[in-house]
Scaffold this active site. Structure first.
Site, PDB file in Angstrom:
ATOM      1  N   LYS A  30      -6.044   6.590  -2.793  1.00 35.82           N
ATOM      2  CA  LYS A  30      -5.084   5.431  -3.471  1.00 35.82           C
ATOM      3  C   LYS A  30      -5.814   5.052  -4.611  1.00 35.82           C
ATOM      4  O   LYS A  30      -5.180   4.725  -5.643  1.00 35.82           O
ATOM      5  CB  LYS A  30      -5.379   4.388  -2.441  1.00 35.82           C
ATOM      6  CG  LYS A  30      -4.269   3.382  -2.491  1.00 35.82           C
ATOM      7  CD  LYS A  30      -4.487   2.264  -1.294  1.00 35.82           C
ATOM      8  CE  LYS A  30      -3.645   2.903   0.014  1.00 35.82           C
ATOM      9  NZ  LYS A  30      -4.021   1.883   1.164  1.00 35.82           N
ATOM     10  N   MET A 110      -8.683   1.244   8.553  1.00 31.32           N
ATOM     11  CA  MET A 110      -8.215  -0.351   8.435  1.00 31.32           C
ATOM     12  C   MET A 110      -7.057  -0.414   7.886  1.00 31.32           C
ATOM     13  O   MET A 110      -6.710   0.036   6.744  1.00 31.32           O
ATOM     14  CB  MET A 110      -9.327  -1.205   7.972  1.00 31.32           C
ATOM     15  CG  MET A 110      -9.270  -2.683   8.347  1.00 31.32           C
ATOM     16  SD  MET A 110     -10.267  -3.562   7.541  1.00 31.32           S
ATOM     17  CE  MET A 110      -9.681  -3.820   6.018  1.00 31.32           C
ATOM     18  N   HIS A 459      -1.247  19.425  27.353  1.00 31.59           N
ATOM     19  CA  HIS A 459      -0.944  20.756  27.962  1.00 31.59           C
ATOM     20  C   HIS A 459       0.150  21.228  27.645  1.00 31.59           C
ATOM     21  O   HIS A 459       0.176  22.307  27.194  1.00 31.59           O
ATOM     22  CB  HIS A 459      -1.070  20.549  29.409  1.00 31.59           C
ATOM     23  CG  HIS A 459      -1.045  21.792  30.192  1.00 31.59           C
ATOM     24  ND1 HIS A 459       0.207  22.304  30.845  1.00 31.59           N
ATOM     25  CD2 HIS A 459      -1.962  22.604  30.472  1.00 31.59           C
ATOM     26  CE1 HIS A 459      -0.010  23.368  31.397  1.00 31.59           C
ATOM     27  NE2 HIS A 459      -1.264  23.746  31.089  1.00 31.59           N
TER      28      HIS A 459
HETATM   29  P1  ADP Z   1      -1.302   1.797   3.198  1.00 34.88           P
HETATM   30  O1  ADP Z   1      -2.463   2.544   2.967  1.00 34.88           O
HETATM   31  O2  ADP Z   1      -1.004   1.579   4.668  1.00 34.88           O
HETATM   32  O3  ADP Z   1      -0.187   2.304   2.470  1.00 34.88           O
HETATM   33  P2  ADP Z   1      -1.453  -0.526   1.390  1.00 34.88           P
HETATM   34  O4  ADP Z   1      -3.081  -0.616   0.792  1.00 34.88           O
HETATM   35  O5  ADP Z   1      -0.772   0.649   0.410  1.00 34.88           O
HETATM   36  O6  ADP Z   1      -1.840   0.454   2.592  1.00 34.88           O
HETATM   37  O7  ADP Z   1      -1.066  -1.807   1.395  1.00 34.88           O
HETATM   38  C1  ADP Z   1      -0.116  -2.068   2.598  1.00 34.88           C
HETATM   39  C2  ADP Z   1       1.187  -3.021   1.968  1.00 34.88           C
HETATM   40  O8  ADP Z   1       0.607  -3.865   1.008  1.00 34.88           O
HETATM   41  C3  ADP Z   1       2.080  -1.830   1.039  1.00 34.88           C
HETATM   42  O9  ADP Z   1       3.314  -2.261   0.953  1.00 34.88           O
HETATM   43  C4  ADP Z   1       1.355  -2.125  -0.340  1.00 34.88           C
HETATM   44  O10 ADP Z   1       2.249  -2.024  -1.553  1.00 34.88           O
HETATM   45  C5  ADP Z   1       1.195  -3.790  -0.202  1.00 34.88           C
HETATM   46  N1  ADP Z   1       0.236  -4.315  -1.215  1.00 34.88           N
HETATM   47  C6  ADP Z   1      -1.184  -3.765  -1.276  1.00 34.88           C
HETATM   48  N2  ADP Z   1      -1.818  -4.338  -2.174  1.00 34.88           N
HETATM   49  C7  ADP Z   1      -0.963  -5.357  -2.603  1.00 34.88           C
HETATM   50  C8  ADP Z   1      -1.132  -6.320  -3.820  1.00 34.88           C
HETATM   51  N3  ADP Z   1      -2.415  -6.529  -4.247  1.00 34.88           N
HETATM   52  N4  ADP Z   1      -0.146  -7.197  -3.743  1.00 34.88           N
HETATM   53  C9  ADP Z   1       0.873  -7.003  -3.085  1.00 34.88           C
HETATM   54  N5  ADP Z   1       1.325  -6.157  -2.205  1.00 34.88           N
HETATM   55  C10 ADP Z   1       0.281  -5.495  -1.851  1.00 34.88           C
HETATM   56 MG    MG Z   2       0.508   2.071   0.667  1.00 38.07          MG
END
Ligand code: ADP
Ligand code: MG
Ligand code: MG
Length: 908
Positions: A30, A110, A459
Site C-alpha cells: 500500500k 489490523m 477434511h
Molecule cells: P484496506 O487495506 O482494508 O483496503 P485501507 O487502508 O485501504 O484498508 O482503508 C480502508 C478504507 O478507508 C478504504 O476505503 C480507504 O479508501 C479508506 N481510507 C483510508 N485512508 C483514508 C483517508 N486518509 N481518507 C479517507 N479515506 C481513507
Molecule cells: Mg484499501
C-alpha cells in the site's frame, strides 16, 4: 548512543514523496503504491509511511526503535506545516488515517482506523470548519468505533448493536438518516462502551491515539490468523508490516462527497470500460460493506462530471504506468477527487488470459511478460466443465469453492447411501455437515461433495482436491440435518434425500435440480473441436491459443503424458504431449486376462508357467502396437509390472467363504483351494513395501522377459509397417544397481533374440524409476546401468515421508494443514526441501556418471504448476502427467523458462 551507531542509523519513516512502487519490502504494498501515485502527480492526500524495519525492531524488542518517535514527530510536523493545521487542533483539527500494509496483503492484519485526531474538543472545531455538525459527529463516532474495536480490542458487536439501537429508536433504516443530535448521543454511548470494556477512557490526546494505532498495526502482524495465513502461503514470518499515516479526506461531507472503488478495465472480461461502485456521502469501507445500495461508477458522470473525467484520466495513466489492470480506491470531498489506493487488480482466470493478450496488442507488454500474467492454475480452472451460463437453476446458497468442477446428482446424507445408490447407477452428491475419514467411501462414490462447515483446509476440501472431485464446503447458510436426511436452504426450500442438486466447485454455488453442464470451450479447443481462428471462436479461446503458442516457443522442458492405451495417447497428443512418460502395464492384466496371471502365479511346473506366459505375450504385444502407433515418432516409456501380485488375485474373504461353503457341501474345488493358498501366501501387511516392482520381475521367472518380448515384437511390427516406434523400457522400484543389472541382462538377451529373428534393429532403451530414497542416494551407481531415470515422485514422497498416501490423506492431513505443518499436501506439490533435494542430487549424480542420461518425472507432480518450476530448475528433460494436465504443464514449463532468464540452456 555511540557515534558509529548514529552514523549507520537507518531511516524509519518515508514521506509519500520519498518512496516508489519498487520499495514494497520496505514500505509494504500500500505504501509503495501511495508513494508511486504521489510521484506521478496524482492527488493523494499527503502522508508518510513507517517502514517494515521499524516494525521488525518493535516485534523483536517489544518497543519501538528509539529513533522512531522523533522521526515520526518530524514527519508529522512537516505534514502539519503543509496542511496548515495540527493533528487534533481544537478549532481546526488535522485528522489522519492509520493503515496497515505489508508486502503481501494478508487477512488478519489490523483494519484501518480513520479520523484519528478527533476528541471531545476537536469534534467541535471540525463541525465549525466544515459547517456541518452532523458530519463531525459521524466522523467521531466512526473513530471511537474503529479505534475501540481494532486498537483497544473491544467486541465490535457492542458498537454495531448500539448503532442499530439508535436507528431503531429513531425508526430509520440507514445511518445517513441519523442526525447530529442522534450521533452525538451515540458518541456518548460508544465512549461508555469503551470505558466499561477497557477500564479506561477513550484517549483524548491525538498523538496518543496515533501512537497506539501504530503499535496495534505492528502487533497485528502476529495475530493467529495472520500467522496461520503466512504459514499456509509460505510467507516468511519476519517481513513485518509497514504503517501508513495519511491525512484524511472526507467522503461523508454531504451529497457532493462520496467514496468509491474502480477497476481500470473489466476484471471479468478484460474489456476497457467503466467498472466500479460509488456511494454518496460515505466514508471508507461503506462502499463495499453493503450497508447501502451503491451506484455504478458510470452514473458518477451525471453527478459530478469534473471528478468523473479526472478519474477516467487517472485510470488511463495508471494503466499505462503499471502496464496492467489496476484497482483503485478513491474519495470525493465536496467535488474534489482524491486517490487513496491502487494496486494491480485481481481478475478471473478467463480475464487473465484475455488481458495478457490485449496488453500485448496494445504494445504495453511483450510475449515473455504475457506468460507471467497467467498461471497454470488459471488454465486448469478454465478446463473444468461448467454449468451452462444461461441456466435457470434456482440458487439454494453458496459456500467455499473448495475443488473445482460442476457436479449434479441426487442428494444423499450419509456415506452408506452414497455407495449403495452409486452402485445401482445413480449419480449422487454427498451432503454432510462436515466429513471425516468414515466418509471416504461415500466421497469416492459421489459425483461431488457438499458440506455446511469447514474451510479450504477442511477434511472434505483436502480429500476432494486429492481425488480431483468437485467440492463446495462451508455452505453455512444451508442447514444440514443428517438424522432426518434433509437440508434446508435460507428461503425455506427443503431438499430431501433423492432430490437433485447441482454444485459448482469453481464458484461455491449450490443449485436446486439438474443444471445442465457444458464442456469447457478451452477443452474443446485442445481437443481440436474448436479452432482458435474460426469466426465463432470466442475471445477466450483465441487468447489461450496465443498464449500457448508463446509458451511452446520458450519452454525448455518437454511434456509427456501418463497414458496406458491408444485412446488416451491420442488425446494426449492432441493436448500437446511429446511422448508417453509412463505407460502402466498393470491395467493390461485385468479383466479377461486375469485368469492367465492367476495361472502364472499358481504354476507348479515350468510348462504351466510357459503356457500362461505364451498366452499373455500376443495380447501384450497388441496393446503396445496400438500405443506405439498412436505415439508414432515420439518416445513411449513402458513400465514393467509394478503392483503386488495379490492385486490380481480374488478377494481373500470372498474366496475363503467360497471355499468354506464348498467344503461344507463336501464339494472340493482343487483350483479354489490352491488359489486360496496362494492368496494367503501373497497376503502382505504392507503391500506398498512388499513384493512388487523389480522384486516381482526377479522372483517370478519369465514375467519381465515376457513383457520385454512383447514390447520388442510390437516395435518390430511397427517397423515392418514403416512406423517409427520409440519404446523405452522402465523398471520400477529399483533400490540398488544390482537389481537393474540382472533385469537388463535378461532384457538384452530377449531383445537380441527378437532382433535376430525379425531382422531389425530396435534401438530400445532401458532405464529405471527413481522412487526409493536408496535409489536416489545411489543414483550415480544406478546410472551405470540405466539409459534414463524417471522420478516416481508419488512413491518417492511416500517413502521419504513414510506416508502411505491412501491412509494419511484421509486421516490427518487436515490437522497438518490446519496446524500449518505444510501449506499444501506434498502429494499435490513437490516438497522441495525433502523429496526435491533427493531429486536434485540424484539428477546431478546420475549425470555425473552418464552425461547423456535422460531425466524425467512421472507421477502427478509433473502436472502441478509449482512442481513444474522445480523440475525446470533442476534441469530435467521432461515432465509427464495425465493427459488433461498437459496444457498446464506446457504453460508452466514456459513460465519457468521465461522467469529464469536464458531458459536453463545449460541442459539440453
Ligand atoms: P484496506 O487495506 O482494508 O483496503 P485501507 O487502508 O485501504 O484498508 O482503508 C480502508 C478504507 O478507508 C478504504 O476505503 C480507504 O479508501 C479508506 N481510507 C483510508 N485512508 C483514508 C483517508 N486518509 N481518507 C479517507 N479515506 C481513507
Ligand atoms: Mg484499501
Ligand atoms: Mg511407483
Amino acid at each position: 548512543m555511540p557515534e558509529d551507531q548514529q552514523v549507520e542509523q537507518q531511516k524509519f519513516v518515508y514521506d509519500f514523496h520519498e518512496g516508489n512502487k519498487d520499495l514494497k519490502d520496505l514500505l509494504g504494498g500500500k505504501g509503495a503504491n501511495l508513494a508511486e501515485m504521489t510521484n506521478l502527480g496524482l492527488p493523494v492526500p499527503p502522508g508518510f509511511t513507517i517502514t517494515t524495519e521499524a516494525c521488525k525492531e518493535y516485534l523483536v524488542s517489544g518497543e519501538e526503535p528509539a529513533a522512531l518517535r522523533d522521526e515520526v514527530s518530524a514527519h508529522l510536523d512537516a505534514l502539519e506545516a503543509r496542511m496548515g493545521k495540527k493533528l487534533g487542533q481544537a478549532d481546526d483539527p488535522l485528522l489522519v488515517s492509520v493503515r496497515s500494509g505489508a508486502k503481501f496483503s494478508m487477512p488478519g492484519m489490523m483494519d484501518t482506523v480513520l479520523n484519528i485526531g478527533l476528541s471531545d474538543e476537536s469534534v467541535q472545531g471540525l463541525a465549525a470548519q466544515a459547517g456541518e455538525e452532523r458530519f463531525a459527529w459521524d466522523s467521531y463516532r466512526r473513530l471511537i468505533q474503529m479505534f475501540g474495536k481494532t486498537v483497544l480490542g473491544v467486541d465490535g458487536d457492542l458498537f454495531e448493536e448500539a448503532l442499530e439501537g439508535a436507528k431503531h429508536a429513531k425508526g430509520v433504516a440507514s445511518d445517513v438518516e441519523l442526525e447530529a443530535k442522534d450521533l452525538k448521543r451515540l458518541v456518548q454511548v460508544f465512549k461508555e462502551i469503551v470505558a466499561k470494556e477497557t477500564g479506561r477512557d477513550f484517549p483524548q490526546d491525538p498523538r496518543e491515539q496515533m501512537d497506539l494505532a501504530v503499535h496495534a498495526v505492528f502487533d497485528s502482524w502476529n495475530t493467529d490468523r495472520a500467522k496461520l495465513y503466512r504459514r499456509q502461503e509460505r510467507i516468511p514470518h519476519d517481513l513485518g508490516t509497514a504503517v501508513n499515516v495519511c491525512s484524511m479526506v472526507f467522503g461523508n461531507l454531504g451529497p457532493d462527497s462520496g467514496t468509491g472503488v474502480a477497476f481500470t478495465r473489466d476484471p471479468a472480461s478484460g474489456h476497457a470500460g467503466v467498472y466500479g461502485d460509488y456511494l454518496q456521502n460515505a466514508q471508507g469501507e461503506d462502499v463495499v460493506a453493503g450497508i447501502r445500495n451503491t451506484m455504478q461508477l458510470a452514473e458518477l458522470e451525471g453527478l459530478d462530471k469534473k471528478s468523473y473525467d479526472e478519474l477516467m484520466q487517472i485510470m488511463q495513466k495508471l494503466e499505462t504506468h503499471y502496464l496492467d489492470l489496476c484497482d483503485i480506491e478513491f474519495t470525493i470531498e465536496r467535488g474534489k477527487l482524491w486517490m487513496l489506493q491502487t494496486r494491480v487488480g485481481k481478475r478471473t482466470a478467463a480475464a487473465a488470459f484475455r488481458i495478457a493478450t490485449q496488453l500485448v496488442d496494445q504494445g504495453l507488454i511483450d510475449e515473455a511478460e504475457a506468460l507471467q500474467r497467467v498461471t497454470g492454475h488459471q488454465l486448469a480452472q478454465l478446463m473444468f466443465p461448467r454449468f451452462d451460463s444461461d441456466h435457470k437453476g434456482e440458487l439454494l446458497g453458496r459456500g467455499i469453492a473448495a475443488s473445482p468442477g460442476a457436479a449434479v446428482g441426487k442428494a444423499v446424507f450419509d456415506s452408506y447411501t452414497a455407495v449403495k445408490w452409486s452402485r445401482s447407477g445413480e449419480k449422487v452428491i454427498l451432503i454432510r455437515r462436515e466429513t471425516n475419514p468414515d466418509d471416504l467411501d461415500g466421497m469416492i462414490a459421489a459425483e461431488g461433495i457438499l458440506t455446511s462447515r469447514g474451510g479450504k483446509t477442511s477434511h472434505a476440501a483436502v480429500v476432494a482436491r486429492g481425488m480431483g472431485k468437485t467440492c463446495v464446503c462451508g455452505a453455512e447458510e444451508l442447514e444440514v440435518d443428517t438424522k432426518r436426511r434433509r437440508m434446508t436452504a435460507p428461503g425455506g426450500v427443503v431438499i430431501d434425500e433423492g432430490d437433485l442438486v447441482s454444485i459448482d466447485g469453481s464458484t461455491g454455488k449450490v443449485y436446486l435440480g439438474d443444471v445442465p453442464v457444458v464442456p469447457s470451450p478451452v477443452v474443446e479447443y485442445f481437443e481440436g473441436r474448436m479452432h482458435a481462428g474460426a469466426e465463432d471462436a470466442d475471445e477466450l479461446v483465441a487468447a489461450v491459443h496465443r498464449i500457448m503458442a508463446y509458451a511452446d516457443r520458450v519452454r525448455r522442458l518437454r511434456v509427456r503424458a501418463n497414458a496406458d492405451n491408444a485412446e488416451d495417447a491420442s488425446r494426449a497428443r492432441r493436448f500437446g504431449a511429446q511422448g508417453i512418460g509412463l505407460c502402466r502395464t498393470e491395467h493390461m492384466f485385468l479383466g479377461e486376462r486375469r485368469q492367465y496371471v492367476e495361472r502364472l502365479i499358481l504354476a507348479e511346473s515350468d510348462e504351466e508357467r510357459e503356457a500362461a506366459l505364451t498366452a499373455l505375450t500376443p495380447l501384450q504385444k497388441d496393446d503396445f502396437v496400438s500405443l506405439f502407433e498412436a505415439m508414432d515418432g515420439l518416445p513411449v516409456t513402458v513400465r514393467l509390472l509394478d503392483p503386488p501380485l495379490h492385486e490380481f488375485l480374488p478377494d481373500i474373504t470372498e474366496l475363503s467363504v467360497r471355499v468354506a461353503l464348498a467344503e461344507s457341501r463336501k464339494d472340493h474345488n482343487e483350483n479354489d483351494l490352491r488359489l486360496l493358498q496362494a492368496v494367503h501366501r501373497l497376503h502382505e501387511q504392507n503391500p506398498m513395501l512388499g513384493l512388487r516392482g523389480v522384486r516381482l520381475g526377479l522372483v517370478i521367472p519369465g514375467l519381465f522377459a515376457m513383457q520385454v518380448k512383447a514390447i520388442a515384437e510390437a516395435a518390430a511390427d511397427r517397423l515392418d509397417a514403416k512406423g517409427d516406434p520409440r519404446a523405452e523400457i522402465m523398471i520400477p522400484l529399483v533400490g540398488t544397481v544390482q537389481e537393474l543389472e540382472l533385469v537388463r541382462d535378461e532384457a538384452e538377451q530377449v531383445i537380441a533374440e527378437v532382433e535376430a529373428r525379425r531382422g531389425v534393429e530396435l534401438k530400445l532403451t532401458l532405464g529405471t524409476m527413481i522412487e526409493l530414497p536408496r535409489a536416489a542416494l545411489t543414483a550415480g551407481q544406478i546410472a551405470e546401468s540405466a539409459d534414463f531415470f524417471s522420478f516416481g515422485t508419488n512413491d518417492l514422497t511416500q517413502t521419504v515421508w513414510g506416508f502411505s498416501r491412501d491412509d494419511v490423506e484421509a486421516s490427518f492431513f487436515t490437522a497438518y494443514l490446519e496446524k500449518g505443518i505444510f501449506g499444501v499436501s506434498p502429494f499435490e506439490t513437490i516438497d522441495r526441501d525433502g523429496v526435491g533435494a533427493l531429486v536434485r542430487s540424484a539428477a546431478e549424480a546420475g549425470r555425473a556418471t552418464r552425461p547423456d542420461l535422460k531425466l524425467g518425472v512421472c507421477g502427478e507432480h509433473g502436472g502441478d504448476p509449482e512442481s513444474v518450476h522445480f523440475f525446470h530448475e533442476v534441469g530435467l528433460d521432461y515432465v509427464s502427467c495425465s493427459p488433461f494436465r498437459i496444457p498446464v504443464a506446457r504453460l508452466e514449463a514456459a513460465r519457468a523458462a521465461a522467469a529464469t532468464e536464458g531458459g536453463g540452456s545449460d541442459h539440453r
